[in-house]
Design a protein around this motif. Structure first.
Motif, PDB file in Angstrom:
ATOM      1  N   CYS A 108       1.050  -1.277  -0.045  1.00  0.00           N
ATOM      2  CA  CYS A 108       0.106  -0.113  -0.005  1.00  0.00           C
ATOM      3  C   CYS A 108       0.860   1.202   0.147  1.00  0.00           C
ATOM      4  CB  CYS A 108      -0.952   0.054   1.186  1.00  0.00           C
ATOM      5  SG  CYS A 108      -1.971   1.328   1.160  1.00  0.00           S
ATOM      6  N   THR A 109       0.581   2.299  -1.047  1.00  0.00           N
ATOM      7  CA  THR A 109       1.308   3.382  -0.862  1.00  0.00           C
ATOM      8  C   THR A 109       0.454   4.569  -0.352  1.00  0.00           C
ATOM      9  OG1 THR A 109       0.467   3.886  -3.139  1.00  0.00           O
ATOM     10  CG2 THR A 109       2.830   2.637  -2.990  1.00  0.00           C
ATOM     11  N   PHE A 136     -10.554   4.364   0.059  1.00  0.00           N
ATOM     12  CA  PHE A 136     -11.591   4.794   1.027  1.00  0.00           C
ATOM     13  C   PHE A 136     -12.036   6.240   0.646  1.00  0.00           C
ATOM     14  CE2 PHE A 136      -8.549   7.354   3.679  1.00  0.00           C
ATOM     15  CZ  PHE A 136      -7.303   6.656   3.607  1.00  0.00           C
ATOM     16  N   CYS A 146      -7.008   0.842  -7.529  1.00  0.00           N
ATOM     17  CA  CYS A 146      -5.708   0.833  -6.570  1.00  0.00           C
ATOM     18  C   CYS A 146      -4.325   0.998  -7.024  1.00  0.00           C
ATOM     19  CB  CYS A 146      -6.052  -0.302  -5.740  1.00  0.00           C
ATOM     20  SG  CYS A 146      -4.366  -0.407  -4.378  1.00  0.00           S
ATOM     21  N   PRO A 147      -3.721   1.825  -7.219  1.00  0.00           N
ATOM     22  CA  PRO A 147      -2.427   2.169  -7.983  1.00  0.00           C
ATOM     23  C   PRO A 147      -1.415   1.303  -7.567  1.00  0.00           C
ATOM     24  CG  PRO A 147      -2.603   3.829  -6.592  1.00  0.00           C
ATOM     25  CD  PRO A 147      -3.722   2.992  -6.248  1.00  0.00           C
ATOM     26  N   SER A 148      -1.276   0.604  -6.631  1.00  0.00           N
ATOM     27  CA  SER A 148      -0.097  -0.247  -5.737  1.00  0.00           C
ATOM     28  C   SER A 148      -0.183  -1.785  -6.105  1.00  0.00           C
ATOM     29  CB  SER A 148      -0.078   0.122  -4.580  1.00  0.00           C
ATOM     30  OG  SER A 148      -0.991  -0.572  -3.637  1.00  0.00           O
TER      31      SER A 148
HETATM   32  S1  SF4 Z   1      -6.112   2.522  -2.987  1.00  0.00           S
HETATM   33 FE1  SF4 Z   1      -4.396   0.845  -2.586  1.00  0.00          FE
HETATM   34  S2  SF4 Z   1      -2.628   2.100  -2.449  1.00  0.00           S
HETATM   35 FE2  SF4 Z   1      -4.336   3.426  -2.176  1.00  0.00          FE
HETATM   36  S3  SF4 Z   1      -4.805   3.449   0.037  1.00  0.00           S
HETATM   37 FE3  SF4 Z   1      -6.048   2.024  -0.902  1.00  0.00          FE
HETATM   38  S4  SF4 Z   1      -5.106  -0.037  -0.596  1.00  0.00           S
HETATM   39 FE4  SF4 Z   1      -3.619   1.592  -0.327  1.00  0.00          FE
END
Ligand code: SF4
Length: 77
Positions: free
Chosen positions: A22-23, A29, A61-63
């Motif tokens: 996670c970045t 959210f 989700c970019p990561s």
């Molecule tokens: S979208 Fe992905 S990278 Fe961004 S906070 Fe949520 S889990 Fe982490």
């Protein structure tokens, strides 16, 4: 960091969460707070939206910290 993976399922899909990736972009959210809420434990509530909407959000989700698989694809193997 430990290689932790947690899973949350609604029967149709399983959401896979890998916190080490996670970045903290906040997209999950801010985009779908009824499902992804880091203030809650567990922080993922799969009953909070339709499967299609959850999948759509996971794709943003970019990561790669969030991913999913369809449960029927696993049981069919
Ligand atoms: S979208 Fe992905 S990278 Fe961004 S906070 Fe949520 S889990 Fe982490």
């Amino acid at each position: 960091m430990k290689d932790i993976t947690t899973r949350y399922t609604n029967g149709e899909i399983t959401v896979v969460w890998k916190p080490a990736l996670c970045t903290h972009s906040r997209r999950c959210f801010t985009g779908l707070p009824d499902v992804f809420d880091p203030r809650k434990r567990p922080w993922v509530t799969v009953a909070g939206a339709t499967t299609e909407r959850i999948v759509e959000q996971i794709h943003q989700c970019p990561s790669g910290a969030l991913s999913y698989f369809r449960n029927d694809a696993v049981t069919a193997e």
